[in-house]
Design a protein around this motif. Structure first.
Motif, PDB file in Angstrom:
ATOM      1  N   ASN A  87      -2.554  -0.155  -7.570  1.00  0.00           N
ATOM      2  CA  ASN A  87      -3.517  -1.142  -7.112  1.00  0.00           C
ATOM      3  C   ASN A  87      -4.935  -0.772  -7.545  1.00  0.00           C
ATOM      4  O   ASN A  87      -5.155   0.299  -8.121  1.00  0.00           O
ATOM      5  CB  ASN A  87      -3.436  -1.278  -5.590  1.00  0.00           C
ATOM      6  CG  ASN A  87      -2.030  -1.660  -5.128  1.00  0.00           C
ATOM      7  OD1 ASN A  87      -1.459  -2.635  -5.585  1.00  0.00           O
ATOM      8  ND2 ASN A  87      -1.457  -0.868  -4.230  1.00  0.00           N
ATOM      9  N   THR A  91       0.857  -1.181   0.000  1.00  0.00           N
ATOM     10  CA  THR A  91       0.000   0.000   0.000  1.00  0.00           C
ATOM     11  C   THR A  91       0.894   1.231   0.000  1.00  0.00           C
ATOM     12  O   THR A  91       1.918   1.250   0.676  1.00  0.00           O
ATOM     13  CB  THR A  91      -0.908   0.005   1.242  1.00  0.00           C
ATOM     14  OG1 THR A  91      -1.869  -1.047   1.121  1.00  0.00           O
ATOM     15  CG2 THR A  91      -1.639   1.329   1.408  1.00  0.00           C
ATOM     16  N   ASP A 150      -3.228   4.342  -1.895  1.00  0.00           N
ATOM     17  CA  ASP A 150      -3.354   3.324  -2.940  1.00  0.00           C
ATOM     18  C   ASP A 150      -3.257   1.965  -2.235  1.00  0.00           C
ATOM     19  O   ASP A 150      -2.176   1.466  -1.957  1.00  0.00           O
ATOM     20  CB  ASP A 150      -2.220   3.514  -3.955  1.00  0.00           C
ATOM     21  CG  ASP A 150      -2.397   2.658  -5.202  1.00  0.00           C
ATOM     22  OD1 ASP A 150      -3.371   1.910  -5.268  1.00  0.00           O
ATOM     23  OD2 ASP A 150      -1.536   2.739  -6.093  1.00  0.00           O
ATOM     24  N   PHE A 151      -4.437   1.390  -1.895  1.00  0.00           N
ATOM     25  CA  PHE A 151      -4.492   0.173  -1.078  1.00  0.00           C
ATOM     26  C   PHE A 151      -4.188  -1.087  -1.894  1.00  0.00           C
ATOM     27  O   PHE A 151      -4.579  -1.180  -3.050  1.00  0.00           O
ATOM     28  CB  PHE A 151      -5.879   0.002  -0.469  1.00  0.00           C
ATOM     29  CG  PHE A 151      -6.227   0.991   0.608  1.00  0.00           C
ATOM     30  CD1 PHE A 151      -5.842   0.793   1.923  1.00  0.00           C
ATOM     31  CD2 PHE A 151      -6.985   2.124   0.304  1.00  0.00           C
ATOM     32  CE1 PHE A 151      -6.176   1.700   2.918  1.00  0.00           C
ATOM     33  CE2 PHE A 151      -7.338   3.028   1.300  1.00  0.00           C
ATOM     34  CZ  PHE A 151      -6.932   2.823   2.601  1.00  0.00           C
ATOM     35  N   ILE A 152      -3.515  -2.068  -1.261  1.00  0.00           N
ATOM     36  CA  ILE A 152      -3.342  -3.367  -1.904  1.00  0.00           C
ATOM     37  C   ILE A 152      -4.698  -4.075  -1.944  1.00  0.00           C
ATOM     38  O   ILE A 152      -5.548  -3.857  -1.103  1.00  0.00           O
ATOM     39  CB  ILE A 152      -2.309  -4.249  -1.180  1.00  0.00           C
ATOM     40  CG1 ILE A 152      -2.667  -4.418   0.306  1.00  0.00           C
ATOM     41  CG2 ILE A 152      -0.920  -3.684  -1.323  1.00  0.00           C
ATOM     42  CD1 ILE A 152      -1.802  -5.428   1.013  1.00  0.00           C
TER      43      ILE A 152
END
Length: 220
Positions: A185, A166, A218-220
């Motif tokens: 992601n 992330t 920007d999350f995994i």
């Protein structure tokens, strides 16, 4: 019906947040993880923190043991979810406690993912309460910043070399064009004025920064 996923911080019960404390005090019962198959709390740091809080601030809640072996298997998470769902047959407000911060290597989101699939009503009535991380506490102990000025910092697990990650983008300039940020992601969020007037949370990358207190994740 209310489910609080409560972060307890890095082990010092005085580092629990006021919001977390209120959630515990307002709950009808508290779900406490234990590594012991017999549901004892002899090895449970989370129990020690909760017990100290109840003793010092003179409140008492039923404790629901949650056997939590560190195997990272879905069957273990499902058993914990079953305990939570069964407990709602008795109690209206429950807290599930976790060490550190729920967003960092925590069981919380494994459980919430299952709850979302199996009981959407409880998921919609759940609230995640963040906490102090071990690394922010460690930084304070030695009086050294994790990042300062235009520097950044990285969290990396030691057991693997290549892992998904992330990315948090902070300290933008007003008017900045966000095309500079390359989304890696599938889950990207823009947060503006968190906890202040005009708070705004968008599930996409905003094209241009117009508030100083803007945060991108920007999350995994």
């Amino acid at each position: 019906m209310k489910l609080y996923m409560v972060s307890l911080g890095p082990g010092d019960y005085e580092l629990i947040t006021l919001k977390a404390f209120k959630a515990l005090k307002n709950s009808d019962a508290i779900c406490v993880p234990t590594k012991s198959a017999d549901n004892s709390f002899t090895r449970s740091m989370t129990y020690r923190i909760v017990k100290k809080l109840m003793d010092e601030f003179e409140f008492d809640k039923p404790i629901i043991p949650m056997y939590t072996p560190m195997r990272f298997q879905k069957g273990d998470w499902q058993r914990q979810v079953d305990t939570i769902l069964d407990s709602f047959k008795i109690y209206e407000k429950l807290s599930f406690v976790t060490l550190g911060d729920s967003a960092v290597y925590s069981t919380v989101y494994y459980l919430l993912d299952i709850i979302k699939q199996q009981n959407s009503s409880i998921y919609e009535h759940s609230e995640v309460i963040p906490g102090v991380t071990s690394f922010s506490h460690a930084s304070a102990k030695v009086k050294k910043p994790l990042c300062i000025g235009d520097s950044s910092f990285i969290i990396r697990p030691l057991h693997k070399r290549k892992v998904p990650f992330t990315t948090v983008y902070m300290r933008p300039k007003i008017g900045m064009d966000t095309t500079l940020i390359k989304q890696k992601n599938s889950s990207f969020f823009t947060f503006e004025n968190l906890n202040y007037k005009g708070e705004n949370i968008l599930d996409y990358k905003k094209d241009k920064v117009d508030k100083y207190m803007t945060l991108f994740i920007d999350f995994i």
